[in-house]
Motif scaffolding. Structure first.
Motif: not given
Lengths: 244, 85
Positions: A11, A77, A161, A164, A226-227, A229-231, A234-236
Motif C-alpha cells: 500500500h 501496509e 489486515d 488482506s 486501524k483508525r 493507519y487509515d487517517r 488513507s488506505r486504498k
C-alpha cells in the motif's frame, strides 16, 4: 493461478505519486521472504528497506536471555527498516518473517537519496512511522490491561489486515512469542474463540469465517490503531485480488 | 547555558534562527500538553521538567509509553508530518 507480483501490492508504494513510483520502480527488487528469516538483527546493519506484499514481518524486542516479545507487525501496509531513513542506521530490535511470502526491497543508498529529496516517499514514510509508533504504544497498553483473549483478537485482526486475507498460517508457539505470553494461555484463548465460532484453527492455519464477529469481540485497541493507519495513510483498497 | 540537549546540539546558526520562535514556558505538575486526536500547535523542549507520554486503553486506563526530559522533544507527530496527537 496466482496474480503476477507488483510493488503496488504494497500500500505504501501504491500510494506514491506516479512520478516517484516510476523513478523507484527499476530499484524495487522482488524477493521471497521465507518463514523465520531475520530481515535484520538487533543492532545489525540494514542494507535494504523492505516493502512486504504477501508476507508479514514481526518486529521483536530481544531480551538478554535470548527470549523475545513482539512489538509490532508489518505487512502490505508498511515497510521494514525505518532506522535507515530516521537516521539511526540500526535499531536494538530484530525483524523476523512470521508469515512467508514475498516483498520488494530497495537498496539503502537509493532510499537515502530519494528520502533526502523530500518528495512523496519521504512524506509517506514519515507518516507510516507515526502510525507504527501508535501500533507499538497501543500494543503495550493492551498487553497490560486487556485479557489474553482480547489481545489475541487484536493481534489476529492486525495480521489479517496486513495480508488482506481471512486466513493466517501460524503456530500457537509463534503467537505466544509474539504476545510475550506462555503457550498454554494462547491455546486456551484460541479454544474459546473457536468454541464461539470466531476462528477456525486447524493444522497451523487460522481462518476467520466471520470477521465482523471477531471485530465485535476485540477491545478498542484494534480500532485505535486501524483508525490511525487509515487517517495517516488513507488506505486504498488492495489493487491485486489475492484470490484471482 | 541551554538546558535541553537537543537544542544544545543544534548548529549555532540554526539555533539563532530558532531563538525568535522559542518561548519559555512553565510546565506544572499533571498539566496536559496534548489530548489524543487534538491538533498539536507547539512542540516542547523540556529543561528541568519531565513529560510522560501516555497511551490509553478503553479511553481512560493509561500506560506510560515514553518519558521525555532534557534529552528530547515532545510533539513528534508534528515532525513526522501530521499535526494531530
Amino acid at each position: 493461478m496466482l496474480a503476477p507480483h507488483t510493488p503496488k501490492q504494497n500500500h505504501l508504494s501504491a500510494a506514491l505519486p506516479a512520478a516517484d513510483y516510476e523513478r523507484l520502480l527499476p530499484h524495487l527488487e522482488l524477493v521471497p521472504l521465507p518463514l523465520g528469516w531475520a530481515v535484520y538483527e538487533a543492532g545489525g546493519a540494514q542494507g535494504y528497506l523492505y516493502f512486504p506484499t504477501t508476507s508479514i514481518v514481526s518486529l521483536l524486542s530481544v531480551m538478554e536471555d535470548g527470549s523475545s516479545a513482539g512489538i509490532a507487525v508489518v505487512g502490505n501496509e508498511g515497510v521494514v527498516g525505518i532506522a535507515l531513513f530516521m537516521g539511526g542506521e540500526t535499531i536494538p530490535s530484530r525483524a523476523v518473517v512470521q508469515s512467508a511470502g514475498y516483498g520488494y526491497r530497495l537498496r539503502a543508498s537509493v532510499l537515502k537519496t530519494e528520502f533526502g529529496q523530500g518528495g512523496g516517499l519521504q512524506r509517506l514514510l514519515l507518516r507510516y512511522t507515526q502510525a507504527l509508533i501508535t501500533q507499538m504504544a497501543q500494543a503495550a497498553a493492551c498487553n497490560r490491561y486487556h485479557s489474553l483473549e482480547q489481545q489475541l483478537c487484536r493481534w489476529l485482526l492486525l495480521n489479517l489486515d496486513r495480508l488482506s486475507s481471512n486466513q493466517l498460517t501460524m503456530t500457537q508457539e509463534l503467537i505466544a512469542n509474539m504476545l510475550g505470553v506462555r503457550r498454554p494461555g494462547v491455546t486456551e484463548a484460541a479454544r474459546k474463540l473457536q468454541a464461539d465460532g470466531l476462528i477456525h484453527y486447524s493444522r497451523g492455519k487460522i481462518t476467520v469465517p466471520d470477521r465482523p464477529k471477531l471485530e465485535a469481540r476485540v477491545c478498542d485497541c484494534y480500532a485505535v490503531v486501524k483508525r490511525e493507519y487509515d487517517r495517516l495513510l488513507s488506505r486504498k483498497p488492495a489493487i491485486v485480488d489475492p484470490l484471482s | 547555558m541551554i538546558e535541553n540537549s537537543l537544542l544544545a546540539a543544534v548548529p549555532r546558526k540554526e539555533y539563532r534562527r530558532l531563538l525568535a520562535g522559542l518561548e519559555p514556558v512553565t510546565l506544572t505538575f499533571s498539566e496536559v500538553l496534548y489530548e489524543p486526536g487534538e491538533t498539536i500547535r507547539h512542540v516542547y523542549l523540556p529543561g528541568a521538567s519531565l513529560v510522560s507520554l501516555l497511551t490509553l486503553a478503553d479511553g481512560h486506563l493509561a500506560l506510560e509509553g515514553g518519558l521525555i526530559g532534557r534529552e528530547g522533544m515532545v510533539g513528534i507527530p508534528l515532525v513526522l508530518g501530521h499535526n494531530v496527537s
